[in-house]
Motif scaffolding. Sequence first.
Motif, PDB file in Angstrom:
ATOM      1  N   ALA A  98       0.823  -1.217   0.000  1.00  9.59           N
ATOM      2  CA  ALA A  98       0.000   0.000   0.000  1.00  9.59           C
ATOM      3  C   ALA A  98       0.851   1.258   0.000  1.00  9.59           C
ATOM      4  CB  ALA A  98      -0.935  -0.013   1.205  1.00  9.59           C
ATOM      5  N   VAL A  99       1.879   1.312   0.861  1.00  9.75           N
ATOM      6  CA  VAL A  99       2.685   2.534   0.919  1.00  9.75           C
ATOM      7  C   VAL A  99       3.548   2.674  -0.328  1.00  9.75           C
ATOM      8  CG1 VAL A  99       2.643   2.602   3.440  1.00  9.75           C
ATOM      9  CG2 VAL A  99       4.563   1.488   2.275  1.00  9.75           C
ATOM     10  N   HIS A 100       3.963   1.571  -0.906  1.00  7.88           N
ATOM     11  CA  HIS A 100       4.728   1.625  -2.157  1.00  7.88           C
ATOM     12  C   HIS A 100       3.894   2.246  -3.269  1.00  7.88           C
ATOM     13  CE1 HIS A 100       7.244   0.441  -5.534  1.00  7.88           C
ATOM     14  NE2 HIS A 100       6.218  -0.203  -6.059  1.00  7.88           N
ATOM     15  N   HIS A 101       2.637   1.902  -3.335  1.00  7.18           N
ATOM     16  CA  HIS A 101       1.778   2.395  -4.404  1.00  7.18           C
ATOM     17  C   HIS A 101       1.482   3.885  -4.288  1.00  7.18           C
ATOM     18  CE1 HIS A 101       0.152  -1.880  -5.453  1.00  7.18           C
ATOM     19  NE2 HIS A 101       1.284  -1.590  -6.084  1.00  7.18           N
ATOM     20  N   THR A 102       1.766   4.493  -3.144  1.00  7.55           N
ATOM     21  CA  THR A 102       1.582   5.947  -3.029  1.00  7.55           C
ATOM     22  C   THR A 102       2.643   6.711  -3.802  1.00  7.55           C
ATOM     23  OG1 THR A 102       2.970   6.235  -1.048  1.00  7.55           O
ATOM     24  CG2 THR A 102       0.640   5.625  -0.702  1.00  7.55           C
ATOM     25  N   GLY A 103       3.789   6.060  -4.065  1.00  8.81           N
ATOM     26  CA  GLY A 103       4.877   6.722  -4.775  1.00  8.81           C
ATOM     27  C   GLY A 103       5.743   7.607  -3.898  1.00  8.81           C
ATOM     28  N   ARG A 104       5.452   7.650  -2.595  1.00  7.29           N
ATOM     29  CA  ARG A 104       6.238   8.489  -1.688  1.00  7.29           C
ATOM     30  C   ARG A 104       7.488   7.751  -1.223  1.00  7.29           C
ATOM     31  NH1 ARG A 104       2.679  11.564   2.796  1.00  7.29           N
ATOM     32  NH2 ARG A 104       4.788  12.354   3.183  1.00  7.29           N
ATOM     33  N   ARG A 105       8.467   8.550  -0.818  1.00  9.06           N
ATOM     34  CA  ARG A 105       9.667   7.997  -0.196  1.00  9.06           C
ATOM     35  C   ARG A 105       9.652   8.366   1.274  1.00  9.06           C
ATOM     36  NH1 ARG A 105      12.401   4.014  -3.009  1.00  9.06           N
ATOM     37  NH2 ARG A 105      11.842   4.325  -5.206  1.00  9.06           N
ATOM     38  N   LEU A 123       9.514  -4.052   1.435  1.00  6.91           N
ATOM     39  CA  LEU A 123       9.801  -2.827   0.691  1.00  6.91           C
ATOM     40  C   LEU A 123      11.067  -2.967  -0.153  1.00  6.91           C
ATOM     41  CD1 LEU A 123       8.896  -0.172   3.387  1.00  6.91           C
ATOM     42  CD2 LEU A 123       7.779  -0.463   1.161  1.00  6.91           C
ATOM     43  N   GLU A 124      12.039  -3.705   0.360  1.00  7.47           N
ATOM     44  CA  GLU A 124      13.266  -3.932  -0.404  1.00  7.47           C
ATOM     45  C   GLU A 124      12.956  -4.656  -1.701  1.00  7.47           C
ATOM     46  OE1 GLU A 124      17.787  -5.253   0.733  1.00  7.47           O
ATOM     47  OE2 GLU A 124      16.148  -6.508   1.472  1.00  7.47           O
ATOM     48  N   GLN A 125      12.051  -5.610  -1.642  1.00  6.91           N
ATOM     49  CA  GLN A 125      11.645  -6.323  -2.855  1.00  6.91           C
ATOM     50  C   GLN A 125      10.948  -5.408  -3.850  1.00  6.91           C
ATOM     51  OE1 GLN A 125       9.556 -10.065  -1.912  1.00  6.91           O
ATOM     52  NE2 GLN A 125      10.558 -10.014   0.081  1.00  6.91           N
ATOM     53  N   LEU A 126      10.410  -4.292  -3.342  1.00  6.38           N
ATOM     54  CA  LEU A 126       9.718  -3.330  -4.200  1.00  6.38           C
ATOM     55  C   LEU A 126      10.620  -2.174  -4.621  1.00  6.38           C
ATOM     56  CD1 LEU A 126       6.358  -3.246  -2.202  1.00  6.38           C
ATOM     57  CD2 LEU A 126       6.713  -4.266  -4.464  1.00  6.38           C
TER      58      LEU A 126
END
Length: 292
Positions: A98-105, A123-126
Amino acid sequence: MLSRVAPWLASRNETGLQVRVLGSADTRVLRALADEDVVANVFILAHLDSTGTAAPTSGGARVFGVFDGGTLLGACWAGANLVPVQLAPGLAGYIATAVHHTGRRYASIFGPAETVLALYSHLEQLGHFAHEVRARQPLLTIAGPPLIEPNRQLLVAGMADFDRILPACAAMFEEEVGYSPFLGGQDYYSRRVAGLIRQGHSLVHIDAAGTVVFKAELGAVTADVTQVQGVWMNPDMRGQGLSAAYMAAVVVLARKLAPVTSLYVNDYNARARATYERVGFEQVGTFATVLF
């Protein structure tokens, strides 16, 4: 939480889960979830005390929740940092997606070690790679007066002290994470330091020459718990055995706001851990921090 969720994970279809951003109507259930561990969750509880809502902030921070029907299983604050709230490690992948899909760092992840490391693994995998992983940080508390005499020169800072405190805070930050908090501009970090002073959460000893000798902040405060952050001794004063008395003074001042004083420390920092033990802190858990 893990014991309640793990058996379910083995048999339930993944499509039964819902991950969504929490709104104001979710405030009560988020608080109830966080109240399961008021020490580990002091960050989100302090936020709820301050804002009164689980809804996204004007600055774009939000809380993601993992639901099974109407039951909130776990959550994660997603602002400048990621902060899990009673999130079982087995649910970390849902939040990571979910947080990855926001595009934020995000600058970091911090919280209970097992969940933080699970979040980072997903997250590392993403494609989110850490600058540093601090996998074991003892979470310490003290619920009574300090075991040693406090240094009474430590006081609650006022705004008149801001120009002296800000460079000390920046020096501490750079020592701790390896880069200046002023990268990209000084405004955000300066506002953060000033805000802590205005709240009465900045503690400092400034000597007669105007030099900051020692400082610390109460980074998160509720009626139950304070969390100490930003502990810093002037390099010219180190190695003289002064830190323990200053930390005892931190406890004395923090106890005016809440009965339990907490902090977390890198496991390899043997000198700091020995100081906290002298003061009376005891380990109640283990945190981890991932720095991006």
